[in-house]
Scaffold this motif. Structure first.
Motif, PDB file in Angstrom:
ATOM      1  N   PHE A  15      51.497  41.166  47.696  1.00  0.00           N
ATOM      2  CA  PHE A  15      49.851  41.537  47.322  1.00  0.00           C
ATOM      3  C   PHE A  15      50.054  44.172  47.164  1.00  0.00           C
ATOM      4  O   PHE A  15      49.433  44.500  46.488  1.00  0.00           O
ATOM      5  CB  PHE A  15      48.857  41.533  48.015  1.00  0.00           C
ATOM      6  CG  PHE A  15      48.677  39.632  47.314  1.00  0.00           C
ATOM      7  CD1 PHE A  15      48.304  39.944  46.172  1.00  0.00           C
ATOM      8  CD2 PHE A  15      47.958  39.528  48.689  1.00  0.00           C
ATOM      9  CE1 PHE A  15      47.980  38.611  45.896  1.00  0.00           C
ATOM     10  CE2 PHE A  15      47.773  37.756  47.951  1.00  0.00           C
ATOM     11  CZ  PHE A  15      48.057  37.274  47.053  1.00  0.00           C
TER      12      PHE A  15
ATOM     13  N   ARG B 263      45.354  43.668  36.791  1.00  0.00           N
ATOM     14  CA  ARG B 263      46.645  44.234  37.818  1.00  0.00           C
ATOM     15  C   ARG B 263      47.938  44.477  37.668  1.00  0.00           C
ATOM     16  O   ARG B 263      48.795  44.490  37.763  1.00  0.00           O
ATOM     17  CB  ARG B 263      45.866  43.611  38.764  1.00  0.00           C
ATOM     18  CG  ARG B 263      43.776  44.029  39.250  1.00  0.00           C
ATOM     19  CD  ARG B 263      44.607  45.680  39.415  1.00  0.00           C
ATOM     20  NE  ARG B 263      45.784  46.117  40.561  1.00  0.00           N
ATOM     21  CZ  ARG B 263      45.918  47.699  40.770  1.00  0.00           C
ATOM     22  NH1 ARG B 263      45.630  47.944  39.940  1.00  0.00           N
ATOM     23  NH2 ARG B 263      46.598  47.353  41.856  1.00  0.00           N
TER      24      ARG B 263
ATOM     25  N   ASP C  13      50.074  33.613  42.673  1.00  0.00           N
ATOM     26  CA  ASP C  13      49.149  33.806  43.835  1.00  0.00           C
ATOM     27  C   ASP C  13      47.531  33.981  43.674  1.00  0.00           C
ATOM     28  O   ASP C  13      47.093  34.094  44.353  1.00  0.00           O
ATOM     29  CB  ASP C  13      50.002  35.464  44.708  1.00  0.00           C
ATOM     30  CG  ASP C  13      51.036  34.648  45.484  1.00  0.00           C
ATOM     31  OD1 ASP C  13      51.379  33.256  45.624  1.00  0.00           O
ATOM     32  OD2 ASP C  13      52.011  35.763  45.528  1.00  0.00           O
ATOM     33  N   MET C  14      47.733  35.096  43.160  1.00  0.00           N
ATOM     34  CA  MET C  14      45.962  35.339  42.967  1.00  0.00           C
ATOM     35  C   MET C  14      45.557  34.413  42.025  1.00  0.00           C
ATOM     36  O   MET C  14      44.007  34.496  42.363  1.00  0.00           O
ATOM     37  CB  MET C  14      46.148  36.649  41.513  1.00  0.00           C
ATOM     38  CG  MET C  14      47.033  37.760  42.299  1.00  0.00           C
ATOM     39  SD  MET C  14      47.214  39.571  40.823  1.00  0.00           S
ATOM     40  CE  MET C  14      45.934  40.278  40.980  1.00  0.00           C
ATOM     41  N   THR C  15      45.702  33.692  41.753  1.00  0.00           N
ATOM     42  CA  THR C  15      45.049  32.373  41.174  1.00  0.00           C
ATOM     43  C   THR C  15      45.177  31.299  41.931  1.00  0.00           C
ATOM     44  O   THR C  15      43.603  31.224  42.716  1.00  0.00           O
ATOM     45  CB  THR C  15      45.944  32.078  39.629  1.00  0.00           C
ATOM     46  OG1 THR C  15      45.946  32.573  38.150  1.00  0.00           O
ATOM     47  CG2 THR C  15      45.025  30.755  39.408  1.00  0.00           C
TER      48      THR C  15
ATOM     49  N   ILE D  65      42.030  40.124  36.615  1.00  0.00           N
ATOM     50  CA  ILE D  65      43.691  39.942  37.372  1.00  0.00           C
ATOM     51  C   ILE D  65      44.815  40.176  36.412  1.00  0.00           C
ATOM     52  O   ILE D  65      45.703  40.745  36.416  1.00  0.00           O
ATOM     53  CB  ILE D  65      43.747  38.058  37.826  1.00  0.00           C
ATOM     54  CG1 ILE D  65      42.973  38.252  39.015  1.00  0.00           C
ATOM     55  CG2 ILE D  65      45.658  37.622  37.530  1.00  0.00           C
ATOM     56  CD1 ILE D  65      43.557  36.309  39.576  1.00  0.00           C
TER      57      ILE D  65
ATOM     58  N   VAL E  67      44.358  43.656  46.931  1.00  0.00           N
ATOM     59  CA  VAL E  67      45.384  43.795  45.529  1.00  0.00           C
ATOM     60  C   VAL E  67      44.383  45.812  45.082  1.00  0.00           C
ATOM     61  O   VAL E  67      45.713  45.570  44.043  1.00  0.00           O
ATOM     62  CB  VAL E  67      45.037  42.914  44.122  1.00  0.00           C
ATOM     63  CG1 VAL E  67      45.632  41.846  44.496  1.00  0.00           C
ATOM     64  CG2 VAL E  67      43.875  43.137  43.619  1.00  0.00           C
TER      65      VAL E  67
ATOM     66  N   TYR F 199      37.601  40.649  46.101  1.00  0.00           N
ATOM     67  CA  TYR F 199      39.020  40.312  45.299  1.00  0.00           C
ATOM     68  C   TYR F 199      39.758  41.061  45.992  1.00  0.00           C
ATOM     69  O   TYR F 199      40.987  40.832  46.469  1.00  0.00           O
ATOM     70  CB  TYR F 199      38.780  39.574  44.376  1.00  0.00           C
ATOM     71  CG  TYR F 199      40.567  38.964  43.700  1.00  0.00           C
ATOM     72  CD1 TYR F 199      40.199  37.909  44.139  1.00  0.00           C
ATOM     73  CD2 TYR F 199      40.711  40.105  42.919  1.00  0.00           C
ATOM     74  CE1 TYR F 199      41.512  36.990  43.312  1.00  0.00           C
ATOM     75  CE2 TYR F 199      42.351  38.993  42.838  1.00  0.00           C
ATOM     76  CZ  TYR F 199      42.298  37.992  42.917  1.00  0.00           C
ATOM     77  OH  TYR F 199      43.228  37.658  42.822  1.00  0.00           O
ATOM     78  N   ASN F 200      39.393  42.346  45.620  1.00  0.00           N
ATOM     79  CA  ASN F 200      40.135  43.452  45.679  1.00  0.00           C
ATOM     80  C   ASN F 200      40.894  43.892  46.938  1.00  0.00           C
ATOM     81  O   ASN F 200      41.461  45.542  46.907  1.00  0.00           O
ATOM     82  CB  ASN F 200      39.808  45.074  45.279  1.00  0.00           C
ATOM     83  CG  ASN F 200      39.351  44.701  43.652  1.00  0.00           C
ATOM     84  OD1 ASN F 200      40.697  43.872  42.852  1.00  0.00           O
ATOM     85  ND2 ASN F 200      39.297  45.804  42.722  1.00  0.00           N
TER      86      ASN F 200
ATOM     87  N   ARG G  52      51.155  35.880  39.827  1.00  0.00           N
ATOM     88  CA  ARG G  52      50.365  35.819  39.416  1.00  0.00           C
ATOM     89  C   ARG G  52      49.799  34.000  39.924  1.00  0.00           C
ATOM     90  O   ARG G  52      48.372  34.102  40.035  1.00  0.00           O
ATOM     91  CB  ARG G  52      50.566  35.235  37.461  1.00  0.00           C
ATOM     92  CG  ARG G  52      49.193  34.928  36.671  1.00  0.00           C
ATOM     93  CD  ARG G  52      50.043  34.299  35.313  1.00  0.00           C
ATOM     94  NE  ARG G  52      50.570  35.200  34.405  1.00  0.00           N
ATOM     95  CZ  ARG G  52      49.746  36.436  33.884  1.00  0.00           C
ATOM     96  NH1 ARG G  52      48.388  35.677  33.643  1.00  0.00           N
ATOM     97  NH2 ARG G  52      50.106  37.644  33.486  1.00  0.00           N
TER      98      ARG G  52
ATOM     99  N   THR H  94      53.927  36.948  49.675  1.00  0.00           N
ATOM    100  CA  THR H  94      52.637  37.065  49.080  1.00  0.00           C
ATOM    101  C   THR H  94      52.258  37.956  50.107  1.00  0.00           C
ATOM    102  O   THR H  94      51.684  38.726  49.016  1.00  0.00           O
ATOM    103  CB  THR H  94      51.762  36.134  49.092  1.00  0.00           C
ATOM    104  OG1 THR H  94      51.945  34.310  48.859  1.00  0.00           O
ATOM    105  CG2 THR H  94      50.287  36.017  48.905  1.00  0.00           C
TER     106      THR H  94
END
Length: 323
Positions: free
Chosen positions: A244, A293, A264-266, A290, A148, A144-145, A262, A240
């Motif tokens: 990020f 971050r 975008d990350m979801t 999330i 981000v 995931y990172n 939020r 987006t």
């Protein structure tokens, strides 16, 4: 055949090269070959490598006739490597003695893991400590990172050779961001992990700093993430990717941008779960990440309040909603 092939490209690395080589030769795990590729250096790097090769038969030396860049130089090493595991190494860093031993042991005990990093300590030219890298240990947070936050330190990584062969190694012709591009392909095929122990001294020096600030490096890293996002979403909105990138750099975001971040990350989490890149049971773990971050993009006083609230009352409503 050796168990491990340590792969190290060198380009004009004479200043720190001896320390890097000696740190590999001093490993407690000794069943390895050390494939060193000199990428047409203009300094004494080749002479230094040959001197060490004369004293240790585990060193295999490849001298390139023209400069090809780090990715292609690593591929030259992979073409002759015979180890079950491939350990990445850079010519200006220092491995701690138990690095190979601990990584081999972990990979043998965890066959699902194909890419294994480790903790690293940033140091200056004289090996004085700057800071330790704060890296996630679990696969879900590592992959995931990629968008981000920090997630893997390339010269700490050990990989299964069969995986690298399946994807054709590093992208040919790529001179920058070759590691980000590699992870974006491997994450679909295997599981990642980081050992919590510090196993590498990651040297920060003037030449490296100039490289990491290079516009081409940032552009190619952006490109690799954009291609990955397009594969996950079917699109890669620049707004987006900009949010990020701001989060990766720990920049503050206005509250409207945080709301968009939020969302975008979801969406990213949902897409990674749908694609099988992240397991569904790790949703709550990533949701909490999330939230943290996002908190890091708020004013400092609000960050302190969020920490106090979580410490005293546990999971926040935002974390429950994301999960």
């Amino acid at each position: 055949m050796p168990v491990v092939s340590v792969v190290m490209p060198v380009y004009n690395g004479e200043k720190y090269l001896a320390e890097a080589i000696e740190s590999i030769l001093a490993q407690t795990f000794t069943d390895f070959e050390f494939v060193i590729v000199d990428d047409c250096s203009q300094d004494r790097s080749s002479d230094i490598i040959r001197a060490y090769q004369a004293g240790d038969e585990r060193i295999r030396f490849i001298a390139l006739e023209r400069n090809m860049g780090a990715a292609d130089a690593r591929n030259q090493a992979l073409a002759v490597a015979s180890g079950e595991f491939i350990a990445a190494m850079d010519c200006d860093d220092v491995c701690l003695p138990e690095r190979l031993e601990k990584q081999v042991d972990h990979l043998r005990r965890n066959p699902a893991i194909g890419v294994l990093g480790a903790g690293a300590q940033a140091v200056d030219e004289d090996l004085n400590s700057f800071y330790a890298f704060n890296l996630p240990e679990r696969h879900a947070l590592i992959v995931y990172n990629i968008f981000v936050a920090s997630f893997l330190i390339h010269p700490t990584v050990m990989m299964r050779r069969e995986l690298l062969e399946c994807i054709g190694g590093y992208e040919r012709g790529r001179r920058t961001a070759y590691d980000t591009e590699l992870w974006s392909r491997l994450m679909w095929r295997t599981r990642f992990a980081n050992l919590p122990e510090t196993l590498l001294l990651y040297r920060r020096h003037e030449a490296q700093t100039h490289t990491t600030r290079d516009a081409a490096l940032k552009e190619q890293a952006w490109e690799a993430r954009a291609l990955l996002l397009e594969r996950l979403w079917g699109e890669a909105p620049r707004a987006t990717l900009t949010r990020f990138e701001q989060m990766r750099m720990d920049e503050s975001l206005p509250w409207r941008e945080r709301r968009k971040a939020r969302a975008d990350m979801t969406r990213l989490l949902d897409a990674m779960i749908a694609a099988g890149v992240i397991d569904a049971e790790d949703r709550r773990l990533v949701a909490a990440h999330i939230q943290r971050r996002l908190e890091a993009t708020t004013p400092r006083l609000w960050q302190k309040f969020c920490y106090w609230r979580r410490h005293n009352f546990g999971e926040t409503r935002s974390e429950r909603n994301l999960a």
